[in-house]
Design an enzyme around this catalytic site. Sequence first.
Site, mmCIF file in Angstrom:
data_model
loop_
_atom_site.group_PDB
_atom_site.id
_atom_site.type_symbol
_atom_site.label_atom_id
_atom_site.label_comp_id
_atom_site.label_asym_id
_atom_site.label_seq_id
_atom_site.Cartn_x
_atom_site.Cartn_y
_atom_site.Cartn_z
ATOM 1 N N GLY A 294 -33.658 8.208 -28.171
ATOM 2 C CA GLY A 294 -35.005 7.736 -28.442
ATOM 3 C C GLY A 294 -36.093 8.774 -28.322
ATOM 4 O O GLY A 294 -35.924 9.944 -28.667
ATOM 5 N N SER A 295 -37.228 8.345 -27.785
ATOM 6 C CA SER A 295 -38.468 9.126 -27.860
ATOM 7 C C SER A 295 -38.487 10.409 -27.051
ATOM 8 O O SER A 295 -39.447 11.183 -27.153
ATOM 9 C CB SER A 295 -39.654 8.246 -27.454
ATOM 10 O OG SER A 295 -39.842 7.220 -28.409
ATOM 11 N N THR A 296 -37.472 10.666 -26.238
ATOM 12 C CA THR A 296 -37.422 11.975 -25.580
ATOM 13 C C THR A 296 -37.374 13.089 -26.643
ATOM 14 O O THR A 296 -37.806 14.209 -26.379
ATOM 15 C CB THR A 296 -36.188 12.087 -24.660
ATOM 16 O OG1 THR A 296 -35.008 11.759 -25.399
ATOM 17 C CG2 THR A 296 -36.311 11.155 -23.475
ATOM 18 N N LYS A 298 -39.200 13.357 -29.122
ATOM 19 C CA LYS A 298 -40.553 13.685 -29.585
ATOM 20 C C LYS A 298 -41.065 14.967 -28.922
ATOM 21 O O LYS A 298 -41.998 15.592 -29.420
ATOM 22 C CB LYS A 298 -41.493 12.513 -29.324
ATOM 23 C CG LYS A 298 -41.220 11.340 -30.288
ATOM 24 C CD LYS A 298 -41.964 10.083 -29.932
ATOM 25 C CE LYS A 298 -41.582 8.981 -30.907
ATOM 26 N NZ LYS A 298 -42.039 7.649 -30.511
#
Length: 580
Positions: A294-296, A298
């Site tokens: 997921g957003s890690t 980013k």
Amino acid sequence: MILSHWKKLGYTTKPVKRMTLSDLKRQATLQGQQTEALETGRTRLMITGALMALAFTGIGFRMIDVMALSNVSEPKTRNISQSQNLTFDRAPIVDRTGMLVATTVKTVSLAADPRKIMDPQDSAEKLGQILTDIPVAKLYKMLSRKAKFVWVDRRITPTQQQKINALGIPGLEFRTQESRVYPQGNLMAHVLGYTNVDNKGISGLEKSFEETLTSQGEALRLSIDGRVQHIVRDEVQKAMTEFQAIGGSAIVLDANNGQVVSMVSLPDFDPNQPGKASVESHFNRTTLGVYELGSTFKIFNSAMALESGTANMSSSYDASKPIRIARFTINDYHGKNRVLSLPEVFIYSSNIGSAKMAEAFGAGYQKDFLQKIGMLSPSPVELPEVGRPQYPKTWRPINMVTISYGHGIAVSPMHVAAGVASMVNGGTHYQPSLIMQDTKPKGTRVISARSSKAIRKLMRANNIAGSGKKSNAIGYFVGGKTGTADKVKATGGYADRARISSYVAAFPMHKPKYVVYVMLDEPKGNKKTFGYATGGWVAAPIIKQIVTRAAPILGVTPIDPTSEEVNRELALKLPQDSHT
């Protein structure tokens, strides 16, 4: 007259017996035998004395040689190359502080010659009362075999040995062998692995360093700190219980050399008794498991935008509407529905903004960048249990977009921890290692110091204004990024209520020393989290506890939270909200 006088005085006289010739001969013979015996004894004493004098003379010369002539500072050893039969006990393993975590001891095993067992059933029943872990039926089967030799139990205790010996059963025998012992139990199960009954490594570092451990006497020193390992395992275990997660993973990594200070995967097992653990407990989530995290991602996406020159900290992206690509629609979770600056895309975790960043630098740049920081290859960490990342064979636009926010690519937690370390330490990528190294390894520059500084500001801002607030450990200037992703089903697609919730952080953000990564597998929200089970609610608080407890052990001193110098170093203006 003289005779009568002697009689008055009480003396008497007896006639003297005359000695015959035979008496004289007998007396001469007796005297000769006595003389011969004396001579024989004298001779024997002289020989014995000479031998003793010779022995003591030899000992004296040897003492002089050892004490005066030999170099006693260097013991004499055999050259390994000259003796192929020279073997060592399996070397011990210690943590970075010298604490013993694996060693070899002499143990006793029970064997049998079934041909000499007169009553297998009776013998099996008697042994079953002592060897309670082995069913009587199994013991009977072993003792009834048509063989000269069978192992009954490869490791018994001294008490069991004494009781079995007292049974007096013919055909049983004890054999001494080496066995591996792990004094810390479960603490480093997935790091160390374990050996089989023949003392051969079959998992973990025991397998990776089989040749080293069996060919040298020196202890293998790990980069793991047992004290920090205990803290990390304790905090992840408590969170798993609180949020009813089926598993958990955590890493503490030195950001400036890649050394792993702690590595935990739960559930784990006791390497002293690996056969009693479930298959699930043997699975290493930290290095073998690969997940969409997921957003890690980013963090990496923002670094690509800055490093490629397609964006700067003032760049903005229209996140007011979802993006439609082919048959897929990209939405934001709790979106702001407006134009967002690059820092806002990061802090508010906008999938739409991240996708537009990726469109600017392109799929080719994205793939090359991820390859450069090790995301497309198995982790080089020194374990046999490493997972192979999963990513698209053909890097299409939709893949590029989803990968920008951590979907469509599956990597291990170790990949993320090592990648984030290179983003915050000034831009140098180091391979993660579980072995203590005396010299700093040579890293590879992957981003500029300027881009790295910007990433540090973004991560710190996320802890102040974004989803990372619950990871803030007072005085340690923690910065990080959440990651929440639905799990991929075996049949394809994503599970509705099964997710991976994670948080990756570094501290202190103005001069990062350590990266901390935490992941919970399928956590469930509760009343405390208002039903939420996302990374910010369930994983970020673990980071706070780990940093608070472990930082003093690691020598990181807390800083005044109001320090103008540090806050100025990490200051980041958010244009839309007009505050810093």
